[in-house]
Design a protein around this motif. Sequence first.
Motif, PDB file in Angstrom:
ATOM      1  N   TYR A 244      59.418 -14.900  92.405  1.00 46.80           N
ATOM      2  CA  TYR A 244      58.199 -15.411  93.285  1.00 46.80           C
ATOM      3  C   TYR A 244      57.855 -16.896  93.110  1.00 46.80           C
ATOM      4  CZ  TYR A 244      53.328 -16.304  93.579  1.00 46.80           C
ATOM      5  OH  TYR A 244      52.123 -16.770  93.932  1.00 46.80           O
TER       6      TYR A 244
ATOM      7  N   GLY B   3      56.313 -10.636 101.291  1.00 46.19           N
ATOM      8  CA  GLY B   3      56.549  -9.549 100.276  1.00 46.19           C
ATOM      9  C   GLY B   3      56.767  -8.159 100.936  1.00 46.19           C
TER      10      GLY B   3
ATOM     11  N   LEU C 204      60.269  -5.734 100.466  1.00 44.72           N
ATOM     12  CA  LEU C 204      60.482  -4.517  99.995  1.00 44.72           C
ATOM     13  C   LEU C 204      61.148  -3.655 101.277  1.00 44.72           C
ATOM     14  CD1 LEU C 204      56.704  -3.926  98.791  1.00 44.72           C
ATOM     15  CD2 LEU C 204      58.955  -3.881  97.540  1.00 44.72           C
TER      16      LEU C 204
ATOM     17  N   ARG D 106      65.783  -4.023  91.397  1.00 46.49           N
ATOM     18  CA  ARG D 106      64.437  -3.743  90.902  1.00 46.49           C
ATOM     19  C   ARG D 106      63.810  -5.126  90.514  1.00 46.49           C
ATOM     20  NH1 ARG D 106      63.799  -0.649  85.468  1.00 46.49           N
ATOM     21  NH2 ARG D 106      64.315   1.446  86.923  1.00 46.49           N
TER      22      ARG D 106
ATOM     23  N   GLN E 164      62.285  -6.276  93.943  1.00 44.13           N
ATOM     24  CA  GLN E 164      61.263  -5.641  94.389  1.00 44.13           C
ATOM     25  C   GLN E 164      59.892  -6.050  93.532  1.00 44.13           C
ATOM     26  OE1 GLN E 164      63.095  -1.900  93.828  1.00 44.13           O
ATOM     27  NE2 GLN E 164      63.642  -1.476  96.091  1.00 44.13           N
ATOM     28  N   ILE E 165      59.994  -6.210  92.220  1.00 39.95           N
ATOM     29  CA  ILE E 165      58.860  -6.755  91.524  1.00 39.95           C
ATOM     30  C   ILE E 165      58.336  -8.041  91.912  1.00 39.95           C
ATOM     31  CG2 ILE E 165      58.265  -7.377  89.116  1.00 39.95           C
ATOM     32  CD1 ILE E 165      60.129  -5.222  88.110  1.00 39.95           C
ATOM     33  N   SER E 166      59.210  -8.895  92.318  1.00 40.02           N
ATOM     34  CA  SER E 166      58.881 -10.317  92.804  1.00 40.02           C
ATOM     35  C   SER E 166      58.197 -10.039  94.374  1.00 40.02           C
ATOM     36  CB  SER E 166      60.224 -11.187  93.025  1.00 40.02           C
ATOM     37  OG  SER E 166      60.782 -10.530  94.304  1.00 40.02           O
TER      38      SER E 166
ATOM     39  N   SER F  54      56.303  -7.622  94.780  1.00 39.21           N
ATOM     40  CA  SER F  54      55.002  -7.242  94.579  1.00 39.21           C
ATOM     41  C   SER F  54      54.056  -8.493  93.960  1.00 39.21           C
ATOM     42  CB  SER F  54      54.920  -6.162  93.228  1.00 39.21           C
ATOM     43  OG  SER F  54      55.832  -4.979  93.670  1.00 39.21           O
TER      44      SER F  54
ATOM     45  N   ILE G 107      52.817 -10.249  97.195  1.00 43.39           N
ATOM     46  CA  ILE G 107      51.827  -9.519  97.785  1.00 43.39           C
ATOM     47  C   ILE G 107      50.340  -9.741  97.027  1.00 43.39           C
ATOM     48  CG2 ILE G 107      50.710  -7.226  98.371  1.00 43.39           C
ATOM     49  CD1 ILE G 107      53.586  -6.306  99.090  1.00 43.39           C
ATOM     50  N   PHE G 108      50.453  -9.370  95.937  1.00 41.90           N
ATOM     51  CA  PHE G 108      49.371  -9.411  94.699  1.00 41.90           C
ATOM     52  C   PHE G 108      48.920 -10.963  94.977  1.00 41.90           C
ATOM     53  CE2 PHE G 108      47.473 -10.373  90.408  1.00 41.90           C
ATOM     54  CZ  PHE G 108      46.620  -9.530  90.572  1.00 41.90           C
TER      55      PHE G 108
END
Length: 532
Positions: free
Chosen positions: A41, A78, A82, A359, A362-364, A366, A369-370
């Motif tokens: 990220y 993001g 995904l 994975r 995909q966490i990055s 998230s 987006i956050f």
Amino acid sequence: MAAPKPEEISHPPMDQLQGLEYCIDSNPSWGEAIALGFQHYILALGTAVMIPSFLVPLMGGTDDDKVRVVQTLLFVEGINTLLQTLFGTRLPTVIGGSYAFMVPIISIIHDTSLMSIEDNHVRFLNTMRAVQGALIVASSVQIILGYSQIWAIFSRFFSPLGMVPVIALVGFGLFDRGFSVVGRCVEIGIPMLILFIPLSQYLKNFQVKQLPILERFALLISITVIWAYAHLLTASGAFKHRPELTQINCRTDKANLISSAPWIKIPYPLQWGAPTFDAGHAFGMMAAVLVSLIESTGAYQAASRLASATPPPAHILSRGIGWQGIGILLDGLFGTLTGSTVSVENVGLLGSTRVGSRRVIQISASFMIFFSILGKFGALFASIPFTIFAAVYCVLFGLVASVGLSFLQFTNMNSMRNLFIVGVAMFLGLSVPEYFREYTAKALHGPAHTRAEWFNDFLNTIFFSSPTVALIVAVFLDNTLDYKDSARDRGMPWWVESNMDSSVFGVRVFAKVTLQELWESDVAVIGSIKKS
């Protein structure tokens, strides 16, 4: 002294790169995965901040507008990441903003009907809506080429030999984002480069609880140290009397992102108003969409190798392009001020960390987006000087380029035909875009300069891209020059086998399953790579 044996002189071709810790479907622990995702990220912030920081002021926008565009771009990045990792190629790739869209967007910004608007805020909104309309229309190119499988048909003309210049120039073609930017603030750029290389390479065997923490998190550690150092220099007044350009690239308080960012803001479609549509703008933007398609094709091939996966089969690659077209459609609807492509720097980070886990990516996504919703916190990280990112690019872009060169092992490089194709494609891939850049810098317009602006934008955008020029030259020569008798020299036996036969990797559990089925069923496990 005995003569060396043949196996001691040369290295046999290998389907997988050596030393990778985690492949596409093998995952590190949750704690490590979250930290690695946050690292991806942070790396993605460079392009996400740089593009709006350059374009928004040209449109008449304020710092508040710039912050909103950065937040929107990260939010959509993001979502697109995904979508791509869940439904597209399913490779561990971050889908970020693309510099390929700069030429047509700058052309829209300088449209006389928009430049004549005196109120800066109104001009910004109208320009944004024009860019949105062009992106929405142009996204249909990738959507159609992808989902109709036309790109799959075209990709059957690819070979390892033809892909070498394309993938290599996905990295080498971005050389102007590297040391030339580091040189704008050597006080922090050089220390970043000097710190990142030893941490990620020379000290990679330093372990804490069997975790090579310095290698795995070299980027986070380096950025934290140099960012703090840059802040110390800023606070001490070291850049106070330096030229404005130096201050912009060196100071940590020049971005004006934190003060302008809201605490909470959720981007939504059509937040800038209803898009406007112009045929000329859309046609010019289609060239950028084609460039994005080609650059992403090369980046997908590099990512698959760094994730210990097979080269994506033709129909999977085409499906990924279709989803990328959906991503560009979302860019147009939300108003990100650029289109989407695979983030090359994040592909390079897969190799630097030796973690190709889906994975983690995909966490990055998230995190993107956050932190795009929590504006103040996201703006804090986005205020990192771009020079720090440029220093990392010098390593990561080069790493991606070398992955492209690794495809040469499957070809016959004693063949004059192959030497000719690779050499000419790579040279023209570097030389032609450099000519277009130099011409534009001197004349303030591209070499294509007719009364038809859409035609100018189309040609100038195509030939500004190194991978695009390389693909045009390499694929044409590879499929026309002594084509019939050169399949083995081109590396086609390995290319076809790796796309159709899983036994090439010696995976017993999938010995009777084709790679097509593996990709479709999300069990494309090429084999867990044991820790060194």
